[in-house]
Design a protein around this motif. Structure first.
Motif, PDB file in Angstrom:
ATOM      1  N   LYS A  12       0.802  -1.226   0.000  1.00 14.99           N
ATOM      2  CA  LYS A  12       0.000   0.000   0.000  1.00 14.99           C
ATOM      3  C   LYS A  12       0.835   1.276   0.000  1.00 14.99           C
ATOM      4  CE  LYS A  12      -3.768  -2.078   2.743  1.00 14.99           C
ATOM      5  NZ  LYS A  12      -4.558  -1.925   3.996  1.00 14.99           N
ATOM      6  N   GLY A  13       2.104   1.191   0.317  1.00  8.00           N
ATOM      7  CA  GLY A  13       2.896   2.402   0.507  1.00  8.00           C
ATOM      8  C   GLY A  13       2.816   2.847   1.955  1.00  8.00           C
ATOM      9  N   ARG A  14       2.900   4.144   2.152  1.00  2.87           N
ATOM     10  CA  ARG A  14       2.888   4.651   3.520  1.00  2.87           C
ATOM     11  C   ARG A  14       1.497   4.552   4.142  1.00  2.87           C
ATOM     12  NH1 ARG A  14       5.245  10.531   3.370  1.00  2.87           N
ATOM     13  NH2 ARG A  14       3.706  10.607   1.683  1.00  2.87           N
ATOM     14  N   GLY A  15       1.478   4.319   5.439  1.00  4.89           N
ATOM     15  CA  GLY A  15       0.234   4.266   6.185  1.00  4.89           C
ATOM     16  C   GLY A  15       0.486   4.668   7.624  1.00  4.89           C
ATOM     17  N   LEU A  16      -0.548   4.571   8.458  1.00  7.58           N
ATOM     18  CA  LEU A  16      -0.413   4.873   9.883  1.00  7.58           C
ATOM     19  C   LEU A  16      -0.673   3.614  10.693  1.00  7.58           C
ATOM     20  CD1 LEU A  16      -2.210   8.327  10.406  1.00  7.58           C
ATOM     21  CD2 LEU A  16       0.212   7.876  10.029  1.00  7.58           C
ATOM     22  N   LYS A  17       0.105   3.432  11.750  1.00 12.35           N
ATOM     23  CA  LYS A  17      -0.111   2.304  12.666  1.00 12.35           C
ATOM     24  C   LYS A  17      -0.252   2.833  14.087  1.00 12.35           C
ATOM     25  CE  LYS A  17       4.815   1.283  13.430  1.00 12.35           C
ATOM     26  NZ  LYS A  17       5.864   0.240  13.357  1.00 12.35           N
ATOM     27  N   ALA A  18      -0.923   2.057  14.931  1.00 12.62           N
ATOM     28  CA  ALA A  18      -1.104   2.427  16.332  1.00 12.62           C
ATOM     29  C   ALA A  18       0.191   2.186  17.096  1.00 12.62           C
ATOM     30  CB  ALA A  18      -2.242   1.621  16.937  1.00 12.62           C
ATOM     31  N   HIS A 201      -7.083   2.394   3.195  1.00 16.21           N
ATOM     32  CA  HIS A 201      -8.417   1.807   3.098  1.00 16.21           C
ATOM     33  C   HIS A 201      -8.419   0.321   3.460  1.00 16.21           C
ATOM     34  CE1 HIS A 201     -12.194   0.447   1.246  1.00 16.21           C
ATOM     35  NE2 HIS A 201     -11.477  -0.517   0.693  1.00 16.21           N
ATOM     36  N   ASN A 202      -9.540  -0.107   4.037  1.00 14.87           N
ATOM     37  CA  ASN A 202      -9.869  -1.518   4.157  1.00 14.87           C
ATOM     38  C   ASN A 202     -11.387  -1.617   4.121  1.00 14.87           C
ATOM     39  OD1 ASN A 202     -10.490  -4.206   5.447  1.00 14.87           O
ATOM     40  ND2 ASN A 202      -8.260  -4.287   5.600  1.00 14.87           N
ATOM     41  N   CYS A 203     -11.920  -2.581   3.384  1.00 14.14           N
ATOM     42  CA  CYS A 203     -13.375  -2.696   3.277  1.00 14.14           C
ATOM     43  C   CYS A 203     -14.026  -3.075   4.607  1.00 14.14           C
ATOM     44  CB  CYS A 203     -13.740  -3.724   2.199  1.00 14.14           C
ATOM     45  SG  CYS A 203     -13.322  -3.181   0.524  1.00 14.14           S
ATOM     46  N   TRP A 204     -13.249  -3.678   5.507  1.00 14.03           N
ATOM     47  CA  TRP A 204     -13.726  -4.020   6.856  1.00 14.03           C
ATOM     48  C   TRP A 204     -12.746  -3.379   7.835  1.00 14.03           C
ATOM     49  CZ3 TRP A 204     -18.406  -6.129   7.492  1.00 14.03           C
ATOM     50  CH2 TRP A 204     -18.771  -6.628   8.738  1.00 14.03           C
ATOM     51  N   PRO A 205     -12.839  -2.058   8.041  1.00 16.32           N
ATOM     52  CA  PRO A 205     -11.798  -1.312   8.744  1.00 16.32           C
ATOM     53  C   PRO A 205     -11.856  -1.473  10.251  1.00 16.32           C
ATOM     54  CG  PRO A 205     -13.604   0.152   8.204  1.00 16.32           C
ATOM     55  CD  PRO A 205     -13.967  -1.208   7.631  1.00 16.32           C
ATOM     56  N   ASN A 206     -10.799  -0.999  10.923  1.00 19.91           N
ATOM     57  CA  ASN A 206     -10.794  -1.009  12.384  1.00 19.91           C
ATOM     58  C   ASN A 206     -11.033   0.384  12.962  1.00 19.91           C
ATOM     59  OD1 ASN A 206      -8.339   0.190  11.848  1.00 19.91           O
ATOM     60  ND2 ASN A 206      -7.088  -1.512  12.609  1.00 19.91           N
ATOM     61  N   CYS A 207     -11.241   1.384  12.082  1.00 20.31           N
ATOM     62  CA  CYS A 207     -11.490   2.753  12.520  1.00 20.31           C
ATOM     63  C   CYS A 207     -12.610   3.386  11.703  1.00 20.31           C
ATOM     64  CB  CYS A 207     -10.234   3.628  12.358  1.00 20.31           C
ATOM     65  SG  CYS A 207      -8.820   3.104  13.336  1.00 20.31           S
ATOM     66  N   THR A 208     -13.142   4.465  12.217  1.00 23.48           N
ATOM     67  CA  THR A 208     -14.099   5.278  11.466  1.00 23.48           C
ATOM     68  C   THR A 208     -13.727   6.736  11.661  1.00 23.48           C
ATOM     69  OG1 THR A 208     -16.462   5.656  11.033  1.00 23.48           O
ATOM     70  CG2 THR A 208     -15.791   5.537  13.338  1.00 23.48           C
ATOM     71  N   VAL A 209     -14.202   7.580  10.758  1.00 23.62           N
ATOM     72  CA  VAL A 209     -13.911   9.014  10.834  1.00 23.62           C
ATOM     73  C   VAL A 209     -15.223   9.777  10.950  1.00 23.62           C
ATOM     74  CG1 VAL A 209     -12.824  10.986   9.705  1.00 23.62           C
ATOM     75  CG2 VAL A 209     -11.913   8.699   9.340  1.00 23.62           C
ATOM     76  N   GLY A 239      -1.234  -2.374  19.742  1.00 31.37           N
ATOM     77  CA  GLY A 239      -0.107  -1.543  19.343  1.00 31.37           C
ATOM     78  C   GLY A 239       0.641  -2.202  18.190  1.00 31.37           C
ATOM     79  N   GLY A 240       0.904  -1.444  17.131  1.00 25.89           N
ATOM     80  CA  GLY A 240       1.565  -1.984  15.942  1.00 25.89           C
ATOM     81  C   GLY A 240       0.609  -2.320  14.818  1.00 25.89           C
ATOM     82  N   ASP A 241      -0.707  -2.403  15.107  1.00 25.48           N
ATOM     83  CA  ASP A 241      -1.697  -2.686  14.062  1.00 25.48           C
ATOM     84  C   ASP A 241      -1.838  -1.486  13.129  1.00 25.48           C
ATOM     85  OD1 ASP A 241      -2.158  -5.124  15.186  1.00 25.48           O
ATOM     86  OD2 ASP A 241      -4.155  -4.653  15.983  1.00 25.48           O
ATOM     87  N   GLU A 242      -2.021  -1.773  11.836  1.00 25.13           N
ATOM     88  CA  GLU A 242      -2.293  -0.685  10.896  1.00 25.13           C
ATOM     89  C   GLU A 242      -3.688  -0.129  11.146  1.00 25.13           C
ATOM     90  OE1 GLU A 242      -2.250   0.542   6.169  1.00 25.13           O
ATOM     91  OE2 GLU A 242      -2.047  -1.582   6.711  1.00 25.13           O
ATOM     92  N   LEU A 243      -3.827   1.186  11.045  1.00 24.32           N
ATOM     93  CA  LEU A 243      -5.113   1.861  11.188  1.00 24.32           C
ATOM     94  C   LEU A 243      -5.744   2.008   9.804  1.00 24.32           C
ATOM     95  CD1 LEU A 243      -3.940   4.649  13.658  1.00 24.32           C
ATOM     96  CD2 LEU A 243      -5.071   2.496  14.238  1.00 24.32           C
ATOM     97  N   THR A 244      -6.983   1.593   9.672  1.00 21.54           N
ATOM     98  CA  THR A 244      -7.648   1.644   8.367  1.00 21.54           C
ATOM     99  C   THR A 244      -9.067   2.202   8.514  1.00 21.54           C
ATOM    100  OG1 THR A 244      -8.465  -0.643   8.615  1.00 21.54           O
ATOM    101  CG2 THR A 244      -6.374  -0.323   7.426  1.00 21.54           C
TER     102      THR A 244
END
Length: 489
Positions: A12-18, A201-209, A239-244
């Motif tokens: 995916k390239g760059r992303g954010l993780k917890a 993005h993830n179709c079944w994400p672990n976050c919402t905005v 901790g360490g999980d990608e945020l999507t």
């Protein structure tokens, strides 16, 4: 931003993780916009400072374009509007929303530089613009915007290179965030939030905005809080999980989501739900009764018929012919409900629109029944803490209450409240409304259980003294907040 870190996400390239553990409803980070503008179509109905919908707005005396709740909002929005106001006056008219947003971003860059706050993790120059990936037709429209921007941009402002201007407009095109009204029910504008752009993005994400408009009610603007987005956890995150987050509505089929993501955001989704086509069988499935399912041919025939009727229903809705909407929908559902599963997406869309129209026409019993079917279908498809599910349950709860079905109504309101406490938090206006509704329905439910006859007698007497008013006119589902990022049209 100590809760997150930038990393290279595989594929995916760059992303954010917890960087720490989170639980459902936790705010991972909040971020104010670099700039935001109201949609052209709502410019005279939405406050340009706090983005609230108001019946009567005051027009800017200089440019005659910007509208505000009152002088307090006008003062609060002046820092963003000052240069824009002069530019609109000189240009003679306000340009479209993309040009207005691009200009506001460039003025902000000229004033504050690339790093506009201590919490900003990425500069605008580092964000992807995907100009090279644009189809030829989109690129032509894009160049028209650039041309019109150059006509609009004041000669007295700092002049930027064509490459820099192209980049900013490319960033807006693929990263402009849909800004909602104060209750999160309708998309009313578009803004840019750099840190949010880093969340993949993830179709079944672990976050919402969600958008939190903050406190804009104080007379003194120094006590106003910033309009900001909040990234909130939908469940436990290690901790360490990608945020999507999900850029598109999961209710779409895998093929439709893939197409949307490719054409709008220029990537192929490889999440587990896409690879395994998770729940696609439910979204186009047939109704199983006592272990017996309809044939594929019967399901396809009912699906095609439902799709055809949806187009007719939408045309009638756009023309304001709501009784025709009800007739078309009822005729369709009479044929499709015995064949299609309660999770079939066309049938769900039919129930959704029909229940909203019936509530508007004060056909509350039928509206309650159809809204219940909609929510039950959504519960089998959506993430348990999906905001769209929470909003649907809230609408169904209100409709059941209006129909006098207090037990189901209270249950729906409680379900909606539990979801929105996660997705929106206790301080969001819609959650506060739900809390008041929950307390009201709980009180009525106690009364109902003590003496059903007295409850209904008191309810009828109350409605005679104060009849139910017409509900807000039904909207197209696309006018709601469905997609995370705004796209130019």
């Amino acid at each position: 931003m100590e809760n997150v870190a930038i990393f290279e996400s595989p594929g995916k390239g760059r992303g954010l993780k917890a960087t720490k553990e989170f639980w459902a409803g936790d705010v991972i980070f909040a971020e104010p916009s670099v700039a935001a503008v109201v949609f052209d179509s709502l410019a005279d109905r939405i406050c340009h400072s706090c983005f609230r919908r108001q019946e009567k707005l005051q027009k800017c005396g200089q440019c005659k374009f910007a509208h505000y709740c009152d002088r307090t909002c006008q003062r609060a929005g002046w820092a963003e509007h000052k240069l824009e106001c002069s530019a609109i006056k000189t240009h003679g008219k306000a340009p479209n929303e993309n040009i207005r947003l691009g200009a506001r971003i460039l003025w902000r860059l000229d004033k504050d530089g690339s790093m506009m706050s201590d919490t900003q993790m990425v500069t605008l120059e580092e964000l992807e613009d995907h100009i090279a990936d644009m189809p030829e037709d989109d690129l032509k429209d894009f160049k028209v915007d650039i041309h019109n921007f150059l006509d609009y941009w004041p000669r007295s402002s700092k002049q930027h290179t064509i490459d820099d201007t192209f980049h900013i407009f490319g960033v807006i095109n693929c990263n402009g965030f849909t800004v909602s009204d104060q209750r999160g029910l309708q998309a009313v504008g578009v803004g840019l939030f750099p840190n949010l752009c880093m969340v993949n993005h993830n179709c079944w994400p672990n976050c919402t905005v969600i958008l939190n408009h903050g406190n804009q009610s104080a007379v003194n603007t120094m006590f106003h809080s910033q309009r900001r987005i909040e990234l909130r956890s939908l469940g436990k995150i290690e901790g360490g999980d990608e945020l999507t987050v999900s850029y598109v509505d999961f209710l779409n089929l895998t093929e439709e989501r893939q197409k949307l993501l490719k054409t709008q955001y220029f990537f192929d989704c490889t999440c587990e739900h896409c690879k395994d086509h998770v729940k696609d069988d439910l979204k186009l499935g047939g109704l199983e009764v006592d272990g017996v399912k309809p044939t594929e041919e019967q399901v396809k025939e009912a699906t095609d018929y439902c799709f055809e009727m949806m187009e007719k229903m939408e045309k009638a809705r756009l023309n304001g012919n709501y009784h025709e909407v009800v007739k078309i929908s009822k005729d369709c559902l009479e044929k499709t409900e015995p064949v299609l599963a309660d999770t079939h997406i066309y049938q769900l869309r039919m129930w959704s629109t029909l229940s909203e129209v019936q509530a508007y026409l004060q056909l509350f019993d039928d509206a309650a029944d159809n809204s219940r079917k909609m929510v039950e279908g959504y519960m089998k498809l959506y993430h348990p803490n999906n905001a769209a599910l929470g909003m649907a349950a809230m609408r169904s709860g209100v409709t059941h209450w209006q129909a006098g079905e207090i037990e189901v109504g209270h249950g729906m309101v409680c379900r909606a409240y539990a979801i929105l406490m996660v997705t929106h938090g206790s301080m969001h206006p819609i959650t506060k409304d739900l809390e008041a509704m929950r307390m009201q329905t709980e009180m009525e439910l106690r009364m109902f259980r003590q003496n059903e006859y007295v409850y209904h007698s008191m309810r009828e007497a109350a409605l005679k003294n104060k009849p139910m008013t017409m509900m807000q006119e039904p909207r197209n589902m696309e006018e709601g907040v469905k997609n995370l990022f705004h796209r130019r049209k």
